[in-house]
Design a protein around this motif. Structure first.
Motif, PDB file in Angstrom:
ATOM      1  N   LYS A  41       0.844  -1.189   0.000  1.00  0.00           N
ATOM      2  CA  LYS A  41       0.000   0.000   0.000  1.00  0.00           C
ATOM      3  C   LYS A  41       0.886   1.248   0.000  1.00  0.00           C
ATOM      4  N   VAL A  42       0.690   2.099  -0.998  1.00  0.00           N
ATOM      5  CA  VAL A  42       1.423   3.364  -1.106  1.00  0.00           C
ATOM      6  C   VAL A  42       0.381   4.488  -1.058  1.00  0.00           C
ATOM      7  N   GLN A  43       0.468   5.376  -0.051  1.00  0.00           N
ATOM      8  CA  GLN A  43      -0.588   6.368   0.146  1.00  0.00           C
ATOM      9  C   GLN A  43       0.003   7.673   0.672  1.00  0.00           C
ATOM     10  N   PHE A  44      -0.570   8.806   0.188  1.00  0.00           N
ATOM     11  CA  PHE A  44      -0.162  10.095   0.718  1.00  0.00           C
ATOM     12  C   PHE A  44      -0.662  10.231   2.153  1.00  0.00           C
ATOM     13  N   GLN A  45       0.207  10.778   2.995  1.00  0.00           N
ATOM     14  CA  GLN A  45      -0.121  10.883   4.409  1.00  0.00           C
ATOM     15  C   GLN A  45      -1.298  11.844   4.623  1.00  0.00           C
ATOM     16  N   ASP A  68       2.722  16.277   1.607  1.00  0.00           N
ATOM     17  CA  ASP A  68       4.187  16.370   1.547  1.00  0.00           C
ATOM     18  C   ASP A  68       4.895  15.078   1.950  1.00  0.00           C
ATOM     19  N   SER A  69       4.140  13.984   2.210  1.00  0.00           N
ATOM     20  CA  SER A  69       4.768  12.727   2.626  1.00  0.00           C
ATOM     21  C   SER A  69       4.045  11.541   2.003  1.00  0.00           C
ATOM     22  N   THR A  81       7.807   6.212   6.006  1.00  0.00           N
ATOM     23  CA  THR A  81       7.283   7.495   5.510  1.00  0.00           C
ATOM     24  C   THR A  81       8.425   8.298   4.902  1.00  0.00           C
ATOM     25  N   LEU A  82       8.223   8.778   3.684  1.00  0.00           N
ATOM     26  CA  LEU A  82       9.254   9.545   2.973  1.00  0.00           C
ATOM     27  C   LEU A  82       8.682  10.864   2.480  1.00  0.00           C
TER      28      LEU A  82
END
Length: 820
Positions: A41-45, A68-69, A81-82
């Motif tokens: 799962k890849v999701q914007f924070q 922004d993450s 988290t990047l």
């Protein structure tokens, strides 16, 4: 109050940034083995925008709603988290490590903020992204329907004796929308194509068809499209009726509204939350209503609002508007439908007839981010009307209108024709026209003016006047008018005449020819307190002992170069004779005075430009009123006095520059400010110089100095400025009891300074009662209350400089004005 001012200041200085797309791609691998990981799962924070990695461990995200993450998580692996760079394309590859955890104590606490506050903050944070003007370009077809109805009809309409001759209109009454019974009296429709380009910002609207049923003499088809009837619910302030209402979507909205999260459901297969809003205080220009917010993009799906019942606004008893948005492409929200209803009446429970103003709009056939050639957007006219747009037949309308008209709407033209052929209705209409213009129509002429029938002054003692002019039924191309006055004491007739002629049927080009032979007070603005005004006679505070007899004949042309750029030029022969203390004494060659000169004559040629970016006018047959421009009005005018023409005695030039601006100041109301600078070149007698405007009456004149006498200052170089802040309800609505009266505070000031060259008095002596500025400006300040009984304004005016011993610096001035 301090917190409120600081918050408002921060809003004023914030930058408005429009969202761009953020694109992120990459691959996810096991940190130990390097194996590619599928279904991560890849999701914007703090957002619902995300994706799963594919079978090869790769992912791709493209969205306007990036944060922004970026968060990566999968069962059995540590969450990672990047940071993400917004509004750019980038690649982020991630290595996930296996998760080893110990079960620890979990403590559940209530959230620091209410869910309604969290939802509102997310909506505000994303509103620039959800605003349609984030797009590089868009276009759509627009259908607009405007309707005006007579309301408050009631069931006893036919029983009122005064309206018995109009009982045939009962056949046209309507109550189809469940409101009070109403009588449709005007209907307009338009269909147009609207085009927008972001960089550089351009808007073009092409009117394909329009029709108006029930009225004539007003050219407002250009106001039926999106250029002039566009309410954007995402704006911090919603401009309506000349006032700035605080939007529930504003950054500072939580200082003025209470929000309640009440419901959630699917609307058009999109899960939405219902956020209800109410004003925190009575009297503020706010709304009551609800908005449904999409759960993923935090865009507004549906917005419904009424003006708050206690809002400080006149005659608008209620106003409801509804906006519906649809996602026409992935992550692209557009307004597709809107409805507006305004209930207009004198008071809330008035038995007088009032009006419903209605608007329905729909948009379809959207084209997103497909720019047209640059030349397409280059046009002098914001609205381009296709040939034949105003003459479309009913078959064309039946095929193209977005919504079918009701039977009552189709019969509006028939009903209005019946009214116009009814003698009783025409008498009522003529009386209304008399009360608003001062003229009473009789066939092809109009007789008046009731505002100047009788007056008094020292020269004539008692004066009577009668004016005539042609009506629009005579001609809409040419107008003929004139006035005759007679004074009892001087036993003399005065008269003037005016001819106005349209030189072009396309862009406005109006020629005016005029002749005047009458008494005048130099240095007094024209209007309700002029010499021949009945109203001015009653309110005078000082003697008219400096009058002049003015003879003038001239011509003027006013030409629209563009919609917001007006060119004017003209010529005028003027002769002035003294009738009082402001006489003309000629100086001899060695400085000795000679006999009084009977009259002075000049011939002037004047040319100038007037420009206000985006200005629009509501236009009648000959007159028009400016109704729209967010920008200042600039005017440059040059005057050339030519010696020797028809006995003209002077050779000189005059240059004037003007700036005026009326703009809203958000929660603080609106402000008017402006300046004028001018200079004469060459010598001319003092009656033709700048006589600074004075006022010798109790009536407040907004473009004059209200504590300045006539001829107090004369200049050939001068600068004048003014500022006036209308606070609306910002101050008085916060005082208990007073706020129920809906009074409004106003404050301001005016100032001027100038000088007169010594050589200006070498021919005609400057009057002894005229002052010299001596490097000290003349200043006035005023503070007052307006909206007293909705129509009166009372100001206390304070003269700050150039005071004589024993002079009262204070004065009370009143003004009659109808304001919303």
């Amino acid at each position: 109050m301090i917190r409120l001012l600081i918050t408002a200041f921060l809003v004023f200085i914030q930058f408005s940034l429009f969202g761009q797309k953020t694109i992120v791609s990459g691959k996810v691998t096991d940190a130990a083995s390097g194996e590619l990981l599928p279904f991560v799962k890849v999701q914007f924070q703090n957002a619902k925008i995300g994706a799963l990695t594919d079978d090869s461990g790769r992912y791709y995200l493209e969205t306007y709603y990036a944060t922004d993450s970026l968060v990566f998580f999968s069962s059995g692996y540590k969450r990672q988290t990047l940071k993400v760079s917004l509004d750019v394309t980038q690649t982020i590859d991630v290595k996930l490590s296996l998760l080893v955890t110990d079960i620890q104590e979990m403590v559940v606490r209530p959230p620091d903020e209410f869910p309604s506050t969290i939802l509102h903050k997310k909506m505000v944070a994303n509103k620039r992204i959800n605003d349609r003007e984030k797009l590089d370009a868009f276009e759509y077809e627009l259908y607009n329907k405007l309707q005006l109805d007579l309301n408050n009809i009631g069931d006893k309409f036919s029983e009122r004796k005064v309206l018995k001759p109009l009982d045939f209109v009962l056949d046209y009454l309507d109550s189809s929308d469940g409101q009070k019974t109403f009588l449709p009296v005007l209907l307009s429709e338009s269909i147009s194509d609207f085009y927008f380009k972001k960089d550089p910002k351009r808007k073009v609207e092409v009117s394909k068809g329009y029709q108006v049923s029930g009225t004539e003499d007003l050219s407002f088809n250009q106001f039926l499209g999106d250029m002039y009837l566009d309410i954007n619910v995402y704006d911090n302030y919603i401009q309506m009726f000349g006032k700035a209402f605080i939007s529930p979507t504003a950054t500072i909205a939580r200082s003025f509204y209470k929000f309640y999260l009440e419901d959630s459901t699917f609307i058009d297969n999109q899960w939405c939350f219902k956020l209800r809003f109410l004003p925190k205080r009575t009297g503020d220009l706010t709304f009551v209503g609800e908005m449904w917010i999409h759960d993923t993009t935090y865009a507004i799906k549906l917005f419904k609002a009424n003006i708050a019942p206690d809002a400080n606004i006149n005659f608008i008893q209620d106003m409801y508007f509804e906006h519906k948005f649809d996602m026409v492409q992935p992550e692209v929200w557009m307004l597709t439908e809107e409805r507006t209803i305004a209930d207009i009446n004198v008071t809330e429970n008035s038995k007088l007839y009032g009006l419903y103003g209605r608007k329905y709009s729909s948009r379809k056939n959207f084209v997103i981010n497909k720019e047209r050639p640059v030349e397409f957007y280059r046009t002098d006219e914001p609205v381009i009307t296709q040939i034949g747009a105003g003459a479309r037949n009913e078959e064309w309308w039946a095929e193209n209108r977005h919504r079918t008209l009701t039977e009552k709407e189709l019969k509006i033209e028939e009903m209005v024709d019946s009214l116009n052929n009814n003698p009783y209705f025409n008498r009522l209409k003529n009386v209304t026209y008399l009360l608003t213009t001062g003229y009473y129509p009789i066939g092809k002429i109009e007789i008046g003016s009731v505002f100047s029938l009788f007056s008094t002054n020292p020269i004539e003692k008692f004066r009577g006047a009668l004016a005539l002019r042609t009506s629009n039924s005579f001609s809409k191309r040419i107008e003929l008018g004139g006035r005759v006055a007679y004074g009892i004491l001087d036993n003399r007739f005065k008269y003037n005449g005016l001819i106005r002629l349209h030189l072009s049927q396309h862009k406005r080009a109006l020629l005016s020819l005029y002749y005047n032979n009458d008494i005048d007070q130099l240095g007094q603005p024209t209007g309700g307190t002029a010499v021949g005004s009945t109203f001015g006679t009653v309110l005078r505070t000082g003697p008219l002992d400096k009058l002049s007899f003015v003879y003038k004949v001239g011509a003027k042309i006013e030409k629209d170069v563009k919609k917001d750029l007006i060119f004017s030029t003209g010529a005028e022969l003027r002769e002035i004779s003294a009738l009082g203390r402001a006489n003309f004494v000629k100086r001899g060659a060695e400085g000795q005075t000679m006999d009084t000169v009977g009259s002075l004559r000049t011939f002037e040629v004047t040319t100038g430009f007037r420009w206000a970016k985006g200005e629009e006018f509501l236009t009648g047959a000959f007159d028009r009123v400016s109704i729209k421009s967010r920008f200042p009005i600039f005017k440059v005018q040059a005057t050339f006095g030519v010696k020797g023409v028809a006995g003209s005695q002077y050779q000189y030039q005059r240059l004037d520059v003007f700036m005026d601006h009326n703009t809203t100041t958000g929660i603080f109301g609106h402000i008017l400010y402006g300046a004028n600078a001018g200079k004469y070149f060459g010598n001319v007698a003092y009656p033709f110089l700048k006589i600074h405007e004075g006022n010798q009456s109790y009536y407040l004149i907004t473009n004059s100095f209200n504590k300045l006498g006539f001829y107090e200052f004369i200049s050939d170089e001068y600068v004048t400025g003014y500022v006036e802040q209308h606070w609306d309800g910002f101050i008085l609505d916060r005082i208990p009891l007073i706020k129920k009266l809906k009074w409004r505070a106003v404050s301001g000031g005016r100032g001027t300074i100038g000088r007169i060259s010594k050589n200006q008095s070498s021919d005609i002596v400057i009057p002894s009662f005229t002052r010299n500025f001596k490097n000290t400006p003349y200043l006035e300040a005023n503070v007052g209350i307006e909206n007293i009984f909705k129509v009166f304004r009372v100001d206390l005016v304070w003269r700050l400089t150039h005071l004589d011993p024993g002079m009262n610096p204070l004065g009370v001035r009143v003004r009659f004005a109808i304001n919303l």
